[in-house]
Scaffold this motif. Structure first.
Motif, short mmCIF file in Angstrom:
data_model
loop_
_atom_site.label_atom_id
_atom_site.label_comp_id
_atom_site.label_asym_id
_atom_site.label_seq_id
_atom_site.Cartn_x
_atom_site.Cartn_y
_atom_site.Cartn_z
N ILE A 41 0.73 -1.38 -0.09
CA ILE A 41 0.06 -0.04 0.15
C ILE A 41 0.84 1.26 -0.06
CG2 ILE A 41 -1.38 1.39 1.35
CD1 ILE A 41 -2.86 -1.29 2.18
N PHE A 42 1.86 1.39 0.86
CA PHE A 42 2.90 2.61 0.67
C PHE A 42 3.55 2.74 -0.67
CE2 PHE A 42 3.24 1.68 5.62
CZ PHE A 42 2.45 2.92 5.75
N ARG A 43 3.92 1.47 -1.27
CA ARG A 43 4.57 1.68 -2.57
C ARG A 43 3.47 2.33 -3.44
NH1 ARG A 43 6.81 -3.18 -1.35
NH2 ARG A 43 5.29 -4.28 -2.44
N TYR A 48 1.82 6.90 -6.72
CA TYR A 48 0.35 7.96 -7.08
C TYR A 48 0.81 9.26 -6.78
CZ TYR A 48 -4.07 10.30 -6.80
OH TYR A 48 -5.04 11.43 -6.87
N GLU A 49 1.41 9.40 -5.80
CA GLU A 49 1.68 10.91 -5.36
C GLU A 49 2.92 11.42 -6.42
OE1 GLU A 49 0.64 13.16 -3.54
OE2 GLU A 49 -1.10 11.82 -2.97
N ARG A 82 -6.63 5.41 -11.41
CA ARG A 82 -6.81 6.64 -10.37
C ARG A 82 -6.60 7.69 -10.69
NH1 ARG A 82 -4.22 5.79 -4.39
NH2 ARG A 82 -4.77 7.95 -3.63
N ILE A 83 -5.48 8.04 -11.63
CA ILE A 83 -4.77 9.18 -11.86
C ILE A 83 -5.71 9.68 -13.14
CG2 ILE A 83 -3.30 10.31 -13.29
CD1 ILE A 83 -0.89 8.39 -11.68
N ALA A 84 -6.19 8.81 -13.88
CA ALA A 84 -7.10 9.30 -14.91
C ALA A 84 -8.56 9.83 -14.39
CB ALA A 84 -7.29 8.16 -16.01
#
Length: 107
Positions: A41-43, A48-49, A82-84
């Motif tokens: 999850i952290f990766r 994402y960020e 998610r980015i889209a």
């Protein structure tokens, strides 16, 4: 926590880092926690960020870069979608929203 030998719930942790039953004196190791799910999850969140403001959104290229950075193909595809979705929420242009919807469906 219950003693595996006698079933008593009167258990303490010894200074050596083991569970000890106060009823029968039996001691056993504390199991190690599996934190692989948290590391995954952290990766995902870190990538994402890192990629959330990259434009234009190219599914194959972005997924390839993310896989090189250590996430699975499936996780990389989820990040790109998610980015889209984020980009689609931030735009008011219908053509751009349609293009982003195609990326979300195809990635």
């Amino acid at each position: 926590m219950a003693c595996p030998k006698c079933g008593s719930r009167d258990v303490r942790i010894s200074p050596s880092g083991k569970y000890v039953c106060n009823s029968c004196g039996y001691s056993w190791q504390i199991p190690m926690a599996d934190l692989e799910w948290a590391q995954r999850i952290f990766r995902v969140e870190k990538l994402y960020e890192e990629f959330k403001d990259v434009r234009p959104i190219d599914c194959a290229r972005m997924k390839g870069e993310m896989v090189k950075k250590g996430v699975s193909e499936d996780d990389a595809a989820k990040i790109v979608r998610r980015i889209a979705r984020r980009a689609a929420r931030l735009t008011n242009d219908k053509r751009e929203k349609d293009a982003l919807a195609a990326i979300i469906e195809g990635c």
